[in-house]
Motif scaffolding. Structure first.
Motif, PDB file in Angstrom:
ATOM      1  N   ALA A 255      13.399 -21.836  -6.674  1.00 49.25           N
ATOM      2  CA  ALA A 255      13.875 -20.579  -7.252  1.00 49.25           C
ATOM      3  C   ALA A 255      13.850 -20.641  -8.773  1.00 49.25           C
ATOM      4  CB  ALA A 255      15.291 -20.290  -6.761  1.00 49.25           C
ATOM      5  N   ARG A 256      13.483 -19.532  -9.392  1.00 46.84           N
ATOM      6  CA  ARG A 256      13.451 -19.434 -10.861  1.00 46.84           C
ATOM      7  C   ARG A 256      14.827 -18.961 -11.335  1.00 46.84           C
ATOM      8  NH1 ARG A 256      11.832 -15.422 -14.586  1.00 46.84           N
ATOM      9  NH2 ARG A 256      10.854 -16.232 -16.478  1.00 46.84           N
TER      10      ARG A 256
ATOM     11  N   HIS B 264      18.939  -7.767 -15.804  1.00 49.19           N
ATOM     12  CA  HIS B 264      17.528  -8.124 -15.991  1.00 49.19           C
ATOM     13  C   HIS B 264      17.300  -8.929 -17.273  1.00 49.19           C
ATOM     14  CE1 HIS B 264      13.166  -7.801 -15.806  1.00 49.19           C
ATOM     15  NE2 HIS B 264      13.182  -7.429 -17.078  1.00 49.19           N
ATOM     16  N   PHE B 265      17.868  -8.475 -18.386  1.00 45.92           N
ATOM     17  CA  PHE B 265      17.672  -9.172 -19.659  1.00 45.92           C
ATOM     18  C   PHE B 265      18.215 -10.592 -19.594  1.00 45.92           C
ATOM     19  CE2 PHE B 265      19.339 -10.610 -23.735  1.00 45.92           C
ATOM     20  CZ  PHE B 265      18.230 -10.476 -24.562  1.00 45.92           C
ATOM     21  N   LEU B 266      19.445 -10.748 -19.098  1.00 49.69           N
ATOM     22  CA  LEU B 266      20.063 -12.078 -19.029  1.00 49.69           C
ATOM     23  C   LEU B 266      19.319 -12.977 -18.061  1.00 49.69           C
ATOM     24  CD1 LEU B 266      23.818 -10.974 -18.922  1.00 49.69           C
ATOM     25  CD2 LEU B 266      22.511 -11.756 -20.926  1.00 49.69           C
ATOM     26  N   ARG B 267      18.899 -12.410 -16.937  1.00 51.17           N
ATOM     27  CA  ARG B 267      18.183 -13.195 -15.928  1.00 51.17           C
ATOM     28  C   ARG B 267      16.860 -13.730 -16.480  1.00 51.17           C
ATOM     29  NH1 ARG B 267      18.092  -9.466 -12.315  1.00 51.17           N
ATOM     30  NH2 ARG B 267      15.935  -8.803 -12.562  1.00 51.17           N
ATOM     31  N   GLU B 268      16.219 -12.937 -17.317  1.00 49.38           N
ATOM     32  CA  GLU B 268      14.935 -13.347 -17.874  1.00 49.38           C
ATOM     33  C   GLU B 268      15.073 -14.310 -19.049  1.00 49.38           C
ATOM     34  OE1 GLU B 268      11.753 -12.609 -16.834  1.00 49.38           O
ATOM     35  OE2 GLU B 268      12.803 -11.846 -15.063  1.00 49.38           O
ATOM     36  N   ASN B 269      16.218 -14.295 -19.733  1.00 52.64           N
ATOM     37  CA  ASN B 269      16.324 -15.040 -20.996  1.00 52.64           C
ATOM     38  C   ASN B 269      17.264 -16.243 -20.968  1.00 52.64           C
ATOM     39  OD1 ASN B 269      14.739 -13.551 -23.268  1.00 52.64           O
ATOM     40  ND2 ASN B 269      15.682 -11.923 -22.059  1.00 52.64           N
ATOM     41  N   ILE B 270      18.264 -16.262 -20.108  1.00 52.52           N
ATOM     42  CA  ILE B 270      19.161 -17.424 -20.069  1.00 52.52           C
ATOM     43  C   ILE B 270      18.574 -18.478 -19.130  1.00 52.52           C
ATOM     44  CG2 ILE B 270      21.439 -18.259 -19.371  1.00 52.52           C
ATOM     45  CD1 ILE B 270      22.644 -15.711 -20.421  1.00 52.52           C
TER      46      ILE B 270
END
Length: 255
Positions: free
Chosen positions: A145-146, A172-178
């Motif tokens: 899992a990513r 979405h933003f946090l999931r992609e960047n943290i």
């Protein structure tokens, strides 16, 4: 005599009218139950965020789990015990829920809702996932899992970690960047993709406000090319973003 024969004829006729459909239905049912499974169709239910999920349990693994004695197509319909198969599949650590049913044309349909990992936890050299319900989930041999890597979470801070990680997963933003979350002296720290600074979140209280402040700061700093100027962004003070400059100059600002 004729009257008696007529009565017998009528009784036989009525009996045939009632019995023939039952006999035909029984024959059809018996014949249908002895039919072989035509094929198996396996699908997966969408997860919470409608993200395309990896197969943590493959289709081959599902078939091997449910039909270990012989090939699925060798089973007759009467040999298929739906409830038993659903319980067997739901007991798999990668599966949250399973629905199995047979169509009238002999197709066995299996609908799987996989568990949703939201973080990869590491503790004492062991790796496992935290799922969206805050439960431990083993790693999958089939796919990875990513999700953010999480270090240093002990049992007393598990619930706080779940609150923070679920919030990250749902945004979405946090999931992609943290990409990483860690615990140091009872405080949570996050690392972002492409940034050199760490983000001090403190505890899980007011986490929605903290992350909104972080997103506002990140977007403005990225636009002004300031991301590489800081070593730490501190969000633990109510409605403030406190930035530590590379030269130890502290800047504070309300968002």
């Amino acid at each position: 005599m004729n009257s008696k024969r007529n009565k017998i004829f009528i009784i036989l006729k009525i009996s045939c009218i009632f019995l023939l459909p039952i006999l035909l239905q029984s024959f059809s049912f018996h014949r249908n139950n002895n039919r072989k499974i035509q094929k198996i169709v396996i699908s997966r239910q969408e997860n919470t965020q409608h993200i395309q999920q990896a197969q943590y349990i493959t289709n081959d693994a599902v078939e091997n789990l449910l039909f270990s004695a012989k090939n699925a197509e060798e089973y007759t319909l009467q040999e298929i015990k739906i409830n038993a198969l659903e319980k067997m599949l739901a007991a798999n650590p990668m599966v949250e829920h399973a629905d199995i049913y047979l169509t009238i044309d002999g197709v066995l349909k299996i609908v799987i809702k996989q568990r949703e990992p939201i973080a990869r936890m590491v503790r004492g050299g062991q790796f496992y996932y935290m799922d969206i319900q805050g439960k431990r989930m083993p790693l999958s041999d089939a796919s990875s899992a990513r999700v953010p890597l999480v270090r240093g979470v002990e049992e007393p801070m598990w619930e706080d970690a779940h609150i923070i990680l679920k919030h990250i997963y749902m945004d979405h933003f946090l999931r992609e960047n943290i990409v990483e979350l860690s615990v140091n002296k009872g405080k949570f720290f996050a690392r972002l993709r492409g940034a050199n600074f760490s983000v001090c979140l403190g505890k899980s209280d007011d986490i929605n406000l903290k992350f909104n402040n972080l997103k506002a700061f990140y977007k403005k700093a990225a636009k002004d090319n300031f991301l590489d100027r800081y070593t730490e962004v501190n969000l633990q003070y109510y409605n403030q973003v406190v930035c530590t400059h590379a030269h130890t100059v502290v800047e504070e600002g309300n968002q």
